[in-house]
Enzyme design. Structure first.
Site, short mmCIF file in Angstrom:
data_model
loop_
_atom_site.label_atom_id
_atom_site.label_comp_id
_atom_site.label_asym_id
_atom_site.label_seq_id
_atom_site.Cartn_x
_atom_site.Cartn_y
_atom_site.Cartn_z
CG HIS A 1 -21.83 12.12 -13.85
ND1 HIS A 1 -20.47 12.27 -15.13
CD2 HIS A 1 -22.52 11.93 -13.84
CE1 HIS A 1 -21.18 10.55 -14.82
NE2 HIS A 1 -22.54 10.33 -14.64
CG ASP B 1 -21.60 18.56 -16.03
OD1 ASP B 1 -22.73 18.44 -16.53
OD2 ASP B 1 -21.26 17.74 -15.39
CD GLN C 1 -28.93 15.21 -13.47
OE1 GLN C 1 -29.98 15.31 -13.99
NE2 GLN C 1 -28.37 13.86 -13.76
CE LYS D 1 -27.64 13.16 -18.37
NZ LYS D 1 -27.51 11.85 -16.95
CB CYS E 1 -21.47 8.47 -12.35
SG CYS E 1 -21.92 6.98 -13.57
N1 PMP Z 1 -22.45 15.41 -15.52
C1 PMP Z 1 -23.95 14.73 -14.59
C2 PMP Z 1 -24.47 15.63 -13.58
C3 PMP Z 1 -24.34 13.37 -15.08
O1 PMP Z 1 -25.50 13.89 -14.53
C4 PMP Z 1 -23.64 13.04 -15.96
C5 PMP Z 1 -25.30 11.75 -16.76
N2 PMP Z 1 -25.73 10.61 -15.20
C6 PMP Z 1 -22.96 12.82 -16.85
C7 PMP Z 1 -21.89 14.07 -16.40
C8 PMP Z 1 -23.12 12.54 -17.99
O2 PMP Z 1 -23.43 12.94 -18.87
P1 PMP Z 1 -24.01 11.84 -20.05
O3 PMP Z 1 -23.60 10.24 -20.08
O4 PMP Z 1 -24.48 12.45 -21.50
O5 PMP Z 1 -22.51 11.77 -20.97
#
Ligand code: PMP
Length: 575
Positions: free
Chosen positions: A289, A366, A369, A392, A531
């Site tokens: 991401h 990270d 997910q 999440k 993203c």
């Molecule tokens: N890393 C991953 C793998 C994600 O799926 C996301 C959210 N789509 C993020 C980072 C970013 O998380 P946040 O928007 O809560 O900062």
């Protein structure tokens, strides 16, 4: 039961709040008491201020048996609350108990107004225990010989990850705990398949936020008054629960942050800027991401380091056989997702960590997910940093978590300076408080951080392993049906290497058109690059449709998705 719920309602209506407390004590006195040998440690309910023993057993041999609930406490007022619970559930079968709207009873009796929030937590603990037992019992005892059923109290074993039970996963009753899903959209049941972006919140989490705001809100770690002390206690309880959830050695290693993105930036600046030197390498993957991509790209630029990538296999896994090509003594840091937000790929974190540590690199995971959908164990995996977001994980927005190994948090610099994070401030320099305060400058997202503890507790009560297994079964169902659709391309690896995310594209159907048609049937998916532009470049498409599963999704959701896709194909004339 010596009193009915209607009688309790009737009595309450005529009493003012002080007399209602007195009445609770009185009905508490009437409740039959446990003998000493009935007060078994395994029947103690956690989260209660006083001691509460509770058992729930099937009364008969039916597939959905009437539930026999018994409970006792060493506090009379709690025995009064138990009486209300027993009167509410009197004569109901396990599935009726599981679906019973008990908070309506509490609301009608205005319980919140005259029992302390802590007592209310205890009451919730009893309700959770009864509900879990009811869920475990509904439909599961028909094959148990009748003689063995009498007096068997259901043990829903508590583990770090949560409840362990052989009972089938009742997604419908879990779904019923999510108010936002209990509505109709244009007369249709909402089907939420976008939890990878943000999960819905169970009532327990919403109630907790309300409880804090209405019951005892104050700033944290500042006031020595009743509200301040209570807030500190709740925050620390949440921190402890989160630590246990990911098996952190101590809650001192749990930092509350605004979310995954902010935290990854914090680590890149706080640890990365301090330790990355010109000529070093930072190793990431093309499935990241942007939140776990751009901060490292920018760090590499600032430090004069090189950003490198672990190669991917054709089916979207990390090609571990080629790790040696990119991991070396030059690697300062490896940053990788626990699970890809597009491909669903679950990465081999323990293996990557060993390899990173062998060359002296640190690993940042990270977990945005992965943490909500599978058991995380920071000690078994030996990761240096694990980062995730509350929203999440069935929790509120605005709060996330940084877990760091003790030595890493010690050596990492704070990036936000101000109140609470300092030890001493002099005119010419300052010293820092120990972690986690060192990284918690200013006012925390207090309510959200507390309610995140409730979200974690909710996941544990349902059982994170059970949630994972349920999501995998939905994945299998969706996979079997979607792969049968002509011209359907699903991205990422087979089921044994992925979690509950499916991104796909149908030849000549734009994901945005498909999303719009699905939305007309109240089926909410996500479309776009999610993203993850470098990954979409690699896949050779600008956008995909993503469905992501959570505890509240059902097999019916999957069937509705598949038939909506089929009819969308027809509408778009691609059949
Ligand atoms: N890393 C991953 C793998 C994600 O799926 C996301 C959210 N789509 C993020 C980072 C970013 O998380 P946040 O928007 O809560 O900062």
């Amino acid at each position: 039961m010596f009193i009915t719920l209607d009688e309790i309602f009737e009595e309450f209506e005529d009493l003012d709040p002080r007399d209602q407390s007195q009445y609770l004590l009185e009905i508490g006195y009437e409740l039959p008491r446990f003998e000493d040998n009935q007060k078994r440690d395994e029947d103690l309910v956690h989260g209660c201020q006083s001691q509460v023993w509770l058992t729930a057993a099937p009364k008969d041999g039916a597939a959905d048996p009437v539930l026999q609930i018994s409970a006792d406490s060493d506090a009379e007022i709690v025995r009064g609350l138990i009486t209300i619970l027993l009167a509410s559930y009197e004569g109901l079968t396990a599935s009726q108990v599981a679906a019973y709207p008990i908070t309506d009873v509490f609301d009608r009796l205005h319980l919140r107004q005259y029992i302390s929030p802590q007592r209310h937590n205890g009451l919730q603990g009893m309700v959770d225990r009864i509900r879990n037992s009811a869920i475990a019992l509904s439909g599961t005892h028909s094959d148990v010989p009748k003689g063995e059923q009498a007096g068997v109290s259901v043990t829903v074993k508590e583990s770090r990850a949560g409840a362990e039970t052989d009972a089938p996963f009742d997604a419908e009753s879990i779904r019923a705990e999510f108010p936002v899903l209990n509505q109709l959209i244009d007369g249709q049941r909402p089907i939420f398949l976008d939890s990878g972006a943000s999960a819905q919140k169970p009532k327990a989490v919403i109630d907790k936020e309300r409880e804090v705001q209405e019951g005892y809100f104050a700033n944290a770690y500042r006031g020595r008054h009743a509200f301040g002390a209570r807030i500190d206690e709740e925050l620390e309880a949440s921190r402890k629960r989160i630590a246990a959830f990911i098996n952190a050695p101590s809650e001192r290693q749990i930092v509350f942050t605004p979310g995954t993105t902010a935290t990854l930036n914090m680590v890149a600046a706080g640890w990365g800027d301090r330790f990355t030197k010109p000529g070093d390498e930072i190793l990431i993957t093309e499935m990241e991401h942007h939140a776990n991509f751009v901060p490292w790209q920018q760090l590499a630029k600032r430090a004069g380091a090189t950003l490198r990538f672990i190669p991917l296999t054709n089916d979207g896994r990390l090609d571990m056989s080629r790790l040696d090509e990119v991991l070396s003594k030059k690697t300062r840091l490896v940053a990788v997702c626990g699970m890809s937000n597009v491909l669903g790929t679950v990465n081999p974190i323990a293996e990557l960590t060993r390899a990173a540590h062998d060359v002296g690199a640190v690993i940042v995971v990270d977990g945005a997910q992965s943490v909500p959908h599978m058991t995380s164990d920071v000690q078994a995996d030996d990761v240096d940093f694990l980062i995730f977001s509350g929203h999440k994980l069935y929790g509120p927005t605005g709060v996330g978590v940084l877990y760091g190994r003790e030595d890493r948090l010690e050596e990492m610099e704070p990036v936000l300076f101000g109140g609470h994070m300092i030890d001493r401030v002099f005119k010419d320099h300052s010293t820092w408080a120990p972690p986690p305060a060192k990284f918690e400058a200013g006012t925390l997202p207090i309510v959200q951080a507390i309610a995140l503890g409730t979200a974690v507790e909710w996941s544990q009560n349902v059982g994170i392993d059970r949630i994972h297994a349920h999501e995998q079964s939905l994945l299998q169902l969706a996979w079997d049906q979607l792969t049968a659709i002509p011209n359907m391309q699903i991205y990422g690896p087979g089921l044994e290497h992925r979690g509950g995310i499916l991104s796909f594209r149908m030849h000549d159907v734009h994901p945005e058109d498909l999303a719009a048609l699905l939305d007309r049937k109240a089926i909410m998916t996500r479309h776009g690059h999610h993203c993850a532009m470098p990954l979409h470049d690699l896949l050779g498409v600008s956008a995909t449709t993503r469905t992501s599963f959570a505890a509240y999704n059902t097999a019916e959701d999957v069937s509705a998705l598949v038939s909506a896709i089929m009819s969308a194909r027809q509408i778009l004339r691609r059949n």
